[in-house]
Enzyme design. Structure first.
Site, mmCIF file in Angstrom:
data_model
loop_
_atom_site.group_PDB
_atom_site.id
_atom_site.type_symbol
_atom_site.label_atom_id
_atom_site.label_comp_id
_atom_site.label_asym_id
_atom_site.label_seq_id
_atom_site.Cartn_x
_atom_site.Cartn_y
_atom_site.Cartn_z
ATOM 1 N N VAL B 121 0.850 -1.200 0.000
ATOM 2 C CA VAL B 121 0.000 0.000 0.000
ATOM 3 C C VAL B 121 0.885 1.248 0.000
ATOM 4 C CG1 VAL B 121 -1.870 1.252 1.151
ATOM 5 C CG2 VAL B 121 -1.717 -1.232 1.395
ATOM 6 N N LYS B 194 -6.015 -1.869 -1.517
ATOM 7 C CA LYS B 194 -5.214 -1.081 -0.573
ATOM 8 C C LYS B 194 -6.056 -0.584 0.594
ATOM 9 C CE LYS B 194 -1.959 0.474 -4.159
ATOM 10 N NZ LYS B 194 -1.730 1.546 -5.158
#
Lengths: 394, 394
Positions: B121, B194
């Site tokens: 992420v 994410k």
């Protein structure tokens, strides 16, 4: 883990609050406040207050001293005594860290304890830890940002409301954002300390706060300046920036003009926005609460939890020898003054629009030196640097 | 420490580059690449390439498997095999982490190894570590931001140049920012992964990617939309946001309109801007390179150095039971369509300006559900949410 807090002002009380309110599952619930050291005249106010530092130092159950007194003394002496007594030290005091970082580190190493200072820069922003983590992999050659929330609040309010510097400063003082003596915040000294600490770490060197570092604050900015900047689509921010190139570094604190679409222009209220540039990570910046009771206390707690969990921070010896050189930074500047600048800036392209002058392509050292001369004749002079994207037309 | 890299695409090569170029003093200089696993048809290309995973698993000198294959399989099977063979795993693969985070964590715990995924992420942004650190002290109730650099690049270029979506997408593909099949980036699936990973950690829960999570991407945006937004002083960004309130959470990915002075509007090019809100730290956001060879490899290296130094990440059991509820998010929306919306939105305040409609105070669930119906009749329909500060006048 047992701690003693030195000082019980805003941040000290924030630490108490976080520890006392800690949810059961959090590491913060396993930290006990054994003592709070205060000045003798306050020692009677609460049962756990004491003015006897020797008692704290000699109590073998105290693992960590949390210093939140601020200022150079007695903070320096008390930090050194703590380290000498084999206690870890955690501090939020940027002034004392900026001056004695290496001394404290050496003393900590000698006595096999840790000296951590996350909360000294950027308040709640996890700035020091992430700068140090980036340095595990990268060289960092640039540190820049909005390091002072009080001056950002003042500039932002002036921009939003059109109010005068004096009125907004008064508002900031009423809100508790600014001190009765606001000099540290509005004249750049607070930023100087934070930028020194950051650059020391980034470049593994020692930069002493002092007049050789370029600083110009916002004390002289007026509502008319803000209106003029608005007409030109500029947003003013008080920026600190340092760039290393080979064996030199620059160190500049000055009002800086951005376009509304640049990210710095979107940093409002009392927020900080601090950033670095590293070899492989590229540009990385942090936006968060740069001051205040709970955010600053949060950063102190992070250091305490690292001590509790034995997570070591980056080891550095701060032995790089670098030379200050602010001549490499060449920018356009807007100056507002009652003086005629044609003689002083005869060697530069000049534009004039009433009391505003634009000087093209001047290095920061020369610009700041000339302003230091001109301020003798016009004590209200103000200037701001144009960030690269801002158009240089008056 | 010896590692084996699975896959040698852009990010895998970035890891090799950082390790091979490491300055002597850095921890990265003590990491050795023992193997690079590639598909059989590529195994002859370099001397340290192998297609024999069993050989890697059975080599007791290999400490860590670095998985940069992307996609669900064979990544999932190979990660599980590595953990079962007592090897730490570090991965950049957001798809596999979003789906199997809890399984991987359980397997790692069972075999007393670590499973780290910082680079999954925010690319080079140290997002996971700082989210986890904030959670050592705080409850985090909000995750929000610009999680996808490719879509941000496309929107930013369209805004800067006035070019069409198709032309800018082509440019992004030529620059290597976008894949040949750009769906993951432009339809919100990348952000979904994410945001799932981030919210799992923030709320200590499990959120499965799937249709119940609201997603609307930028595939349908046109140069005319951008021009219309500009006229109204709006800047469009593809935002992901999740808010927890008591036992419910929202999860929304949609184009969102900001004023030029809001910080999100200042996020340009392929940068990411991701943030959290915590009890004591307040709002904290990160701006940095959300993708790319070296920034992503940098984040992988951070995990490797944490393993090397024995720095433990936050332990969580992901056992909070929360209910998805997107009805609590009530905003104003701009819809562009050839359809007449008066019947569909009869219960709402509506404004119309040519093909653009403004629906006031509608909850995200109802809005997305209605759009899913309308898109059957107008496959080019587009909409964007107005962020709170953006004025709701067409």
């Amino acid at each position: 883990m047992k701690i003693a807090i030195l000082g019980h002002g805003t941040v000290g009380q924030g630490v108490s609050e976080i520890i006392n309110d800690a949810p059961a599952g959090k590491g913060t619930a396993q930290i006990d406040i054994a003592y709070v050291w205060v000045r003798p005249e306050k020692a009677h106010e609460r049962p756990y207050y004491t003015a006897n530092y020797q008692e704290i130092l000699e109590d073998p159950t105290v693992d960590v001293i949390v210093e939140v007194l601020g200022g150079l003394e007695p903070a320096r002496t008390m930090i050194l005594a703590a380290l000498e007594h084999g206690k870890h030290v955690v501090t939020a005091n940027k002034a004392v860290v900026a001056r004695y970082l290496v001394l404290f580190n050496q003393m900590a190493e000698k006595h096999r304890v840790k000296f951590y200072f996350e909360s000294s820069v950027g308040g709640g922003i996890p700035w020091i830890i992430n700068l140090e983590r980036a340095l595990r992999i990268d060289e960092v050659d640039s540190i820049h940002g909005i390091f002072n929330g009080t001056s950002n609040f003042i500039l932002d309010q002036m921009t939003k409301t059109g109010a005068s510097f004096e009125d907004v400063l008064k508002e900031a003082q009423d809100l508790g954002y600014a001190e009765a003596d606001p000099s540290a915040d509005i004249d750049g000294f607070d930023i100087e300390n934070k930028l020194c600490i950051s650059a020391d770490i980034a470049y593994n060197t020692v930069i002493e706060p002092g007049d050789q570092l370029l600083k110009f604050g916002i004390r002289n900015i007026t509502a008319a300046d803000i209106a003029f900047f608005k007409e030109h689509n500029w947003v003013v921010k008080l920026l600190g920036r340092s760039l290393r190139k080979e064996d030199t570094y620059s160190f500049i604190i000055e009002p800086t003009l951005y376009l509304p679409g640049e990210i710095e222009a979107g940093v409002h209220d009392n927020y900080n926005y601090v950033g670095l540039r590293g070899t492989t990570i590229g540009k990385l910046s942090f936006n968060g609460q740069g001051a205040g009771k709970l955010p600053t206390a949060h950063a102190l707690m992070q250091d305490l939890l690292d001590l509790q969990q034995g997570a070591n921070h980056l080891y550095q010896d701060f032995d790089q020898k670098l030379v200050l050189d602010n001549r490499r930074s060449i920018r356009n500047y807007v100056i507002r003054t009652t003086l005629d600048l044609r003689q002083s800036f005869a060697d530069y392209d000049l534009q004039q629009n009433g009391p505003y002058w634009l000087v093209a392509d001047i290095n920061a050292e020369d610009l700041h030196r000339k302003i230091a001369e001109l301020i003798q004749q016009d004590e209200h002079i103000f200037f701001a640097c144009l960030n690269r994207r801002a158009q240089a037309i008056l």
